[in-house]
Design a protein around this motif. Structure first.
Motif, PDB file in Angstrom:
ATOM      1  N   VAL A  42     -14.244 -34.497 -44.546  1.00  9.05           N
ATOM      2  CA  VAL A  42     -14.678 -33.524 -45.546  1.00  9.05           C
ATOM      3  C   VAL A  42     -15.693 -32.594 -44.893  1.00  9.05           C
ATOM      4  N   LYS A  43     -15.398 -31.289 -44.930  1.00  7.51           N
ATOM      5  CA  LYS A  43     -16.336 -30.313 -44.365  1.00  7.51           C
ATOM      6  C   LYS A  43     -16.796 -29.351 -45.460  1.00  7.51           C
ATOM      7  N   ASN A  44     -18.009 -28.844 -45.290  1.00 12.56           N
ATOM      8  CA  ASN A  44     -18.621 -27.925 -46.260  1.00 12.56           C
ATOM      9  C   ASN A  44     -18.651 -28.499 -47.667  1.00 12.56           C
ATOM     10  N   GLY A  45     -18.670 -29.839 -47.745  1.00  8.44           N
ATOM     11  CA  GLY A  45     -18.852 -30.502 -49.031  1.00  8.44           C
ATOM     12  C   GLY A  45     -17.611 -30.685 -49.870  1.00  8.44           C
ATOM     13  N   ASN A  46     -16.571 -29.839 -49.671  1.00  2.00           N
ATOM     14  CA  ASN A  46     -15.414 -29.934 -50.566  1.00  2.00           C
ATOM     15  C   ASN A  46     -14.073 -29.605 -49.904  1.00  2.00           C
ATOM     16  N   VAL A  47     -14.048 -29.355 -48.608  1.00  2.00           N
ATOM     17  CA  VAL A  47     -12.795 -29.067 -47.912  1.00  2.00           C
ATOM     18  C   VAL A  47     -12.302 -30.357 -47.258  1.00  2.00           C
ATOM     19  N   VAL A  48     -11.168 -30.873 -47.736  1.00  2.00           N
ATOM     20  CA  VAL A  48     -10.651 -32.160 -47.286  1.00  2.00           C
ATOM     21  C   VAL A  48      -9.502 -31.936 -46.306  1.00  2.00           C
ATOM     22  N   GLU A  49      -9.550 -32.650 -45.182  1.00  2.00           N
ATOM     23  CA  GLU A  49      -8.501 -32.531 -44.168  1.00  2.00           C
ATOM     24  C   GLU A  49      -8.039 -33.923 -43.754  1.00  2.00           C
ATOM     25  N   THR A  50      -6.767 -34.026 -43.407  1.00  2.00           N
ATOM     26  CA  THR A  50      -6.172 -35.297 -42.979  1.00  2.00           C
ATOM     27  C   THR A  50      -5.759 -35.207 -41.517  1.00  2.00           C
ATOM     28  N   SER A  51      -6.147 -36.218 -40.741  1.00  2.00           N
ATOM     29  CA  SER A  51      -5.765 -36.319 -39.329  1.00  2.00           C
ATOM     30  C   SER A  51      -5.181 -37.705 -39.093  1.00  2.00           C
ATOM     31  N   ILE A 183     -20.376 -31.562 -41.880  1.00  2.00           N
ATOM     32  CA  ILE A 183     -19.226 -32.462 -41.952  1.00  2.00           C
ATOM     33  C   ILE A 183     -19.742 -33.796 -42.462  1.00  2.00           C
ATOM     34  N   THR A 184     -19.137 -34.323 -43.503  1.00  2.00           N
ATOM     35  CA  THR A 184     -19.560 -35.620 -44.033  1.00  2.00           C
ATOM     36  C   THR A 184     -19.348 -36.692 -42.964  1.00  2.00           C
TER      37      THR A 184
END
Length: 198
Positions: A42-51, A183-184
Motif C-alpha cells: 500500500v502506497k500513499n495510504g490508499n493505493v494497493v498493488e499486488t506483486s 509505503i506502508t
C-alpha cells in the motif's frame, strides 16, 4: 468369462482407490510452477498493488519438516524499474539471495486426510529474510486434491512487518526515490502452494 474378469478388475480398482496412501507416509515436493506467493503493498495510504514471487522450491518430509525457499530476485511487481529497485535496495539480492521459511508440522493432523478432505490450521513459520529470523503465524487451509497432490492456501494473509527484519529504512528509501508520501511497512502475504508426492 470376460464379463467376470472385467468385474474382478473393476473391483480391484475400487479397492486400490479407496485404500489411499496416507499423506504422512512419504515426503512431498513443491510444484514451483503451479505455486504462487503474492504480496500486497500500500502506497500513499490508499493505493494497493499486488506483486508475486516467481521462483519457489520446497518440500515436506514424512516427519513433518517443511521447508520453502524463495528466490528474492524473482519478485515481480510488473514495473521493471521498481523490480530493479526492490532487488537492489530492499532485498539486496547480491548479499541475501534467498528468503527461507521452515516449520515443524504435526503429522497426526494430516494422517486421516483423504482425497477431497480439507482442514484449517495455523502454521508457525520461522522466516529468514535479509539476515534476520522471525516467527510468523500463517492461517492456512490444507486440501488433499488428489491421491498424490496436496494444496495449501491462505485462509487469511500473513502479515510481514518489514521493520522486524531491519528493512524499515529500505521502505522509506524506496518511497523517497519514487516520490511517494509513504509505503506502508506491513505487507499482507498469501500463499497458494501445490505439493506432489515425492
Amino acid at each position: 468369462m470376460f464379463k467376470g474378469v472385467a468385474a474382478i478388475l473393476f473391483a480391484a480398482f475400487l479397492v486400490a482407490c479407496s485404500a489411499e496412501t496416507p499423506v504422512t507416509s512419504t515426503s512431498w515436493q513443491l510444484d514451483g510452477a503451479a505455486s504462487d506467493i503474492t504480496v500486497i503493498s500500500v502506497k500513499n495510504g490508499n493505493v494497493v498493488e499486488t506483486s508475486r514471487f516467481e521462483t519457489l522450491s520446497g518440500s515436506v518430509s514424512a516427519s513433518g519438516e517443511a521447508r520453502l525457499n524463495i528466490d528474492a530476485a524473482s519478485f515481480e511487481s510488473y514495473v521493471d524499474i521498481r523490480n530493479e529497485r526492490l532487488r537492489d535496495i530492499f532485498f539486496e539480492v547480491s548479499e541475501f539471495p534467498h528468503i527461507q521459511l521452515t516449520a515443524n508440522l504435526d503429522p497426526s493432523l494430516f494422517a486421516d486426510l483423504a482425497v477431497g478432505d480439507n482442514l484449517e490450521t495455523e502454521l508457525q513459520l520461522a522466516v529468514s529474510l535479509h539476515g534476520e529470523a522471525r516467527t510468523v503465524y500463517a492461517p492456512v487451509r490444507v486440501i488433499r486434491n488428489g491421491a498424490d497432490s496436496v494444496l495449501v492456501v491462505s485462509s487469511e494473509p500473513a502479515l510481514i512487518d518489514a521493520r522486524e527484519f531491519g528493512l524499515g529504512a529500505a521502505v522509506e528509501a524506496l518511497a523517497g526515490i519514487a516520490g511517494l508520501d509513504g509505503i506502508t511497512p506491513v505487507f499482507p502475504v498469501s500463499v497458494y502452494l501445490v505439493f506432489e508426492r515425492g
